[in-house]
Design a protein around this motif. Structure first.
Motif, PDB file in Angstrom:
ATOM      1  N   UNK A 123       0.829  -1.207   0.000  1.00 34.09           N
ATOM      2  CA  UNK A 123       0.000   0.000   0.000  1.00 34.09           C
ATOM      3  C   UNK A 123       0.859   1.250   0.000  1.00 34.09           C
ATOM      4  N   UNK A 124       0.278   2.346  -0.455  1.00 31.88           N
ATOM      5  CA  UNK A 124       0.980   3.626  -0.460  1.00 31.88           C
ATOM      6  C   UNK A 124       0.036   4.708   0.034  1.00 31.88           C
ATOM      7  N   UNK A 125       0.474   5.428   1.043  1.00 32.80           N
ATOM      8  CA  UNK A 125      -0.306   6.505   1.635  1.00 32.80           C
ATOM      9  C   UNK A 125       0.305   7.840   1.222  1.00 32.80           C
ATOM     10  N   UNK A 126      -0.530   8.752   0.714  1.00 29.90           N
ATOM     11  CA  UNK A 126      -0.041  10.043   0.233  1.00 29.90           C
ATOM     12  C   UNK A 126      -0.766  11.155   0.976  1.00 29.90           C
ATOM     13  N   UNK A 127      -0.006  12.070   1.562  1.00 25.95           N
ATOM     14  CA  UNK A 127      -0.543  13.239   2.260  1.00 25.95           C
ATOM     15  C   UNK A 127      -0.045  14.489   1.545  1.00 25.95           C
ATOM     16  N   UNK A 128      -0.692  15.635   1.762  1.00 27.70           N
ATOM     17  CA  UNK A 128      -0.315  16.833   0.996  1.00 27.70           C
ATOM     18  C   UNK A 128       1.086  17.349   1.293  1.00 27.70           C
ATOM     19  N   UNK A 129       1.505  17.342   2.571  1.00 24.89           N
ATOM     20  CA  UNK A 129       2.757  18.015   2.922  1.00 24.89           C
ATOM     21  C   UNK A 129       3.450  17.287   4.055  1.00 24.89           C
ATOM     22  N   UNK A 173       4.050   3.213   8.919  1.00 26.73           N
ATOM     23  CA  UNK A 173       4.166   4.117   7.766  1.00 26.73           C
ATOM     24  C   UNK A 173       5.024   5.324   8.130  1.00 26.73           C
ATOM     25  N   UNK A 174       4.787   5.897   9.321  1.00 26.78           N
ATOM     26  CA  UNK A 174       5.554   7.066   9.733  1.00 26.78           C
ATOM     27  C   UNK A 174       7.027   6.774   9.910  1.00 26.78           C
ATOM     28  N   UNK A 175       7.354   5.610  10.495  1.00 28.32           N
ATOM     29  CA  UNK A 175       8.755   5.232  10.666  1.00 28.32           C
ATOM     30  C   UNK A 175       9.418   4.977   9.314  1.00 28.32           C
ATOM     31  N   UNK A 176       8.695   4.325   8.425  1.00 25.54           N
ATOM     32  CA  UNK A 176       9.270   4.036   7.113  1.00 25.54           C
ATOM     33  C   UNK A 176       9.509   5.311   6.314  1.00 25.54           C
ATOM     34  N   UNK A 177       8.672   6.339   6.548  1.00 25.70           N
ATOM     35  CA  UNK A 177       8.852   7.607   5.839  1.00 25.70           C
ATOM     36  C   UNK A 177      10.172   8.278   6.195  1.00 25.70           C
ATOM     37  N   UNK A 178      10.779   7.885   7.327  1.00 31.97           N
ATOM     38  CA  UNK A 178      12.066   8.464   7.715  1.00 31.97           C
ATOM     39  C   UNK A 178      13.244   7.818   6.989  1.00 31.97           C
ATOM     40  N   UNK A 179      13.001   6.742   6.275  1.00 30.97           N
ATOM     41  CA  UNK A 179      14.063   6.075   5.516  1.00 30.97           C
ATOM     42  C   UNK A 179      14.171   6.739   4.149  1.00 30.97           C
ATOM     43  N   UNK A 180      15.304   7.331   3.813  1.00 31.04           N
ATOM     44  CA  UNK A 180      15.441   8.007   2.515  1.00 31.04           C
ATOM     45  C   UNK A 180      15.141   7.074   1.344  1.00 31.04           C
ATOM     46  N   UNK A 181      14.338   7.568   0.400  1.00 34.66           N
ATOM     47  CA  UNK A 181      13.998   6.780  -0.772  1.00 34.66           C
ATOM     48  C   UNK A 181      12.765   5.928  -0.613  1.00 34.66           C
ATOM     49  N   UNK A 182      12.241   5.800   0.615  1.00 34.42           N
ATOM     50  CA  UNK A 182      11.041   4.990   0.818  1.00 34.42           C
ATOM     51  C   UNK A 182       9.827   5.694   0.213  1.00 34.42           C
ATOM     52  N   UNK A 183       8.840   4.891  -0.248  1.00 36.19           N
ATOM     53  CA  UNK A 183       7.647   5.459  -0.871  1.00 36.19           C
ATOM     54  C   UNK A 183       6.353   4.957  -0.235  1.00 36.19           C
ATOM     55  N   UNK A 184       6.420   4.293   0.921  1.00 35.49           N
ATOM     56  CA  UNK A 184       5.183   3.828   1.562  1.00 35.49           C
ATOM     57  C   UNK A 184       4.316   5.003   1.994  1.00 35.49           C
ATOM     58  N   UNK A 185       4.930   6.052   2.502  1.00 40.12           N
ATOM     59  CA  UNK A 185       4.222   7.264   2.915  1.00 40.12           C
ATOM     60  C   UNK A 185       4.938   8.453   2.295  1.00 40.12           C
ATOM     61  N   UNK A 186       4.233   9.175   1.429  1.00 37.01           N
ATOM     62  CA  UNK A 186       4.840  10.286   0.706  1.00 37.01           C
ATOM     63  C   UNK A 186       4.132  11.594   1.034  1.00 37.01           C
ATOM     64  N   UNK A 187       4.921  12.641   1.230  1.00 32.44           N
ATOM     65  CA  UNK A 187       4.393  14.004   1.297  1.00 32.44           C
ATOM     66  C   UNK A 187       4.525  14.595  -0.101  1.00 32.44           C
ATOM     67  N   UNK A 188       3.407  14.947  -0.709  1.00 33.75           N
ATOM     68  CA  UNK A 188       3.421  15.329  -2.121  1.00 33.75           C
ATOM     69  C   UNK A 188       4.282  16.564  -2.366  1.00 33.75           C
TER      70      UNK A 188
END
Length: 529
Positions: A123-129, A173-188
């Motif tokens: 899955x991929x979660x996308x938030x605005x910022x 998702x939040x922890x994975x977003x701290x890994x550079x290059x990860x795309x599970x959680x993206x800030x657009x």
């Protein structure tokens, strides 16, 4: 900021439009992402006011809290959010494929390959910022330790059944977003900012409407004027025409529209509770429903423009071809998703509030390694990114003007050809410095020998030429070839193995003595919802 990015920003100011800083897309985009546009209440950390969430750009699901100070209504919001997020995550949990992974044999201690399941997609979660990413982390921290009525029948405020599970997934998702290059959680805003440079500051780029105004301004309008309109334009009632949904709200909206609507809801609820007969209760229930509907429409009016902007930004990103190494990084995301799925299925406890010393060190080492790997892969995938590394003296490109076959001085001589390259770049080469070029997707190392003349470099190829005395075909550059060498490694090496938690020195929280676990659900100021 690289010189290329600085030049792009200056060009954006001069031209009035955003300038590309990449020629390919460096992040994975799912065919069916879950877009989450949250809205929070001012004055209380993380208190949810509402959200638009869903995978269909035309039919988002609206969630709203008509009285954010009411604990039961907040939990109802989280339960509705779980009803959307968890089925979406589960839809990726069952489709698996066979994969191999290196593990340590407990008997021999050697590394062996074992066949395991790997989720075919994730899955991929996308938030605005970026603020949306922080809010996802806060929601995860605030809910993963909550006790349900089944777990604790005596709890005065039990959470709905699936809310703690939602918290565990949002934390992952939040922890994975701290890994550079990860795309599970993206800030657009960050993904768009990675691929285009605007004529405003990075802080101003966090306003999605202003950022898109630079990328795709209206016909005949400059980016700077369109961005100013997106940030500042207000209607006759003093409300922003392009609400940022940051997820914080605009004070003018809070004071003039939201606060009166919530007050009307409170009065209607109080009146309903004081109703003395059925007829009066029916009338007051209608008033309460109307007041609740008003808050819902206000939330929709603040989140819908951002919802539409997110999908517009995704359309712009999809126009770029995907980088060659993006799929490799997405595979690592799939491993991460599969691992957490297995931990949840096995009934393991939630993630701790604080990591032990070994876990924290491993996380830090992983992020440092992935950052270096990401920077190298982006440069290898994208000539525009590589141009920035060349300007910084970290790479050079040129034409091969001579190749002389030479051999190592050993009992079994190995080929060590000398390659002379003419280049206009100015790499920062020290004596015997290593340089690398991509050969069949793998790095081939060379050693700097000398600078024969101005702009003429002599390199010695040292590996990936086969095991024979003569180099394999195609492994040695030929005269006339155009090559690009980097001074940074293409693959990152792992660090030293850390001890097991039970063998951690006492200076880092390990033995001696029995460790008393910290209460996992202690309430802090950041946990308030």
């Amino acid at each position: 900021m690289s010189l290329i990015a600085t030049l792009a920003r200056l060009e954006a100011v001069n031209s009035g439009r955003a300038q590309p800083t990449a020629t390919v897309r460096h992040r994975h985009l799912s065919d069916r992402p879950l877009v989450f546009v949250p809205l929070t209440t001012a004055g209380e950390a993380g208190a949810p006011l509402g959200a638009l969430v869903g995978t269909d750009r035309d039919t988002p699901r609206l969630l709203a809290v008509p009285q954010p100070r009411d604990r039961d209504l907040r939990f109802a919001f989280l339960a509705e959010l779980a009803d959307v997020v968890l089925p979406y995550i589960d839809s990726y949990a069952d489709a698996v494929e066979a994969a191999e992974r290196n593990e340590t044999d407990p008997e021999t201690g050697k590394r062996v390959k074992v066949e395991v399941e790997l989720c075919a997609d994730a899955p991929q979660l996308i938030v605005p910022s970026r603020a949306g990413v922080d809010y996802v982390r806060l929601l995860g921290r605030s809910t993963r330790f909550r006790r349900t009525a089944e777990q604790d029948p005596e709890s005065p405020h039990p959470a709905p059944p699936h809310v703690p599970l939602l918290g565990r997934w949002l934390t992952h998702f939040g922890e994975r977003a701290r890994v550079p290059g990860s795309s599970l959680l993206l800030a657009l805003t960050e993904v768009l900012g990675r691929h285009w440079a605007t004529g405003q500051s990075s802080l101003e780029d966090q306003h999605l409407g202003a950022l898109l105004a630079w990328l795709d301004p209206p016909e005949g309008e400059s980016g700077v004027r369109a961005a100013q309109w997106a940030e500042l334009a207000r209607d006759a009632d003093g409300q922003l025409r392009c609400p940022p949904a940051g997820p914080a709200t605009d004070p003018a909206f809070d004071n003039k529209l939201l606060a009166p609507a919530i007050e009307r809801y409170d009065r209607a609820r109080t009146a309903l509770a004081a109703a003395e007969d059925g007829l009066e209760a029916d009338d007051r229930l209608g008033a309460l429903t109307a007041a609740e509907r008003e808050v819902h429409e206000l939330v929709r009016s603040r989140t819908l423009p951002t919802w539409q902007a997110v999908w517009r930004g995704l359309d712009l990103l999809r126009e770029l071809p995907e980088g060659a190494h993006v799929e490799e990084r997405w595979t690592r995301d799939r491993w991460s998703f599969t691992g957490h799925r297995d931990r949840v299925t096995a009934g393991e406890p939630p993630q701790p509030r604080r990591d032990d010393a070994v876990t924290a060190a491993n996380k830090l080492a992983t992020r440092e390694r992935e950052q270096a790997r990401l920077e190298a892969q982006e440069a290898l995938d994208d000539p525009l990114v590589m141009a920035g590394r060349r300007l910084a003296g970290e790479a050079f490109a040129g034409e091969v003007i001579d190749v002389v076959m030479a051999y190592s001085e050993s009992k079994r001589p190995s080929p060590r050809p000398l390659v002379t390259v003419r280049t206009d770049d100015r790499p920062q080469l020290a004596e015997r410095a290593k340089a690398y070029r991509s050969l069949g997707g793998k790095p081939q190392a060379a050693e700097f020998v000398e600078q024969a003349a101005e702009g003429v470099l002599v390199l010695r190829i040292v590996d990936r030429m086969g095991r024979g005395k003569e180099p394999e075909a195609g492994s040695v550059p030929e005269k006339g070839d155009r090559l690009c060498f980097t001074l940074f490694e293409h693959e990152q090496r792992g660090g030293a193995k850390l001890p097991d938690p039970e063998e951690t020195p006492w200076t880092h929280g390990g033995p001696p003595g029995e460790q008393v676990p910290e209460a996992p659900d202690s309430v802090t100021q950041e946990d308030l919802l």
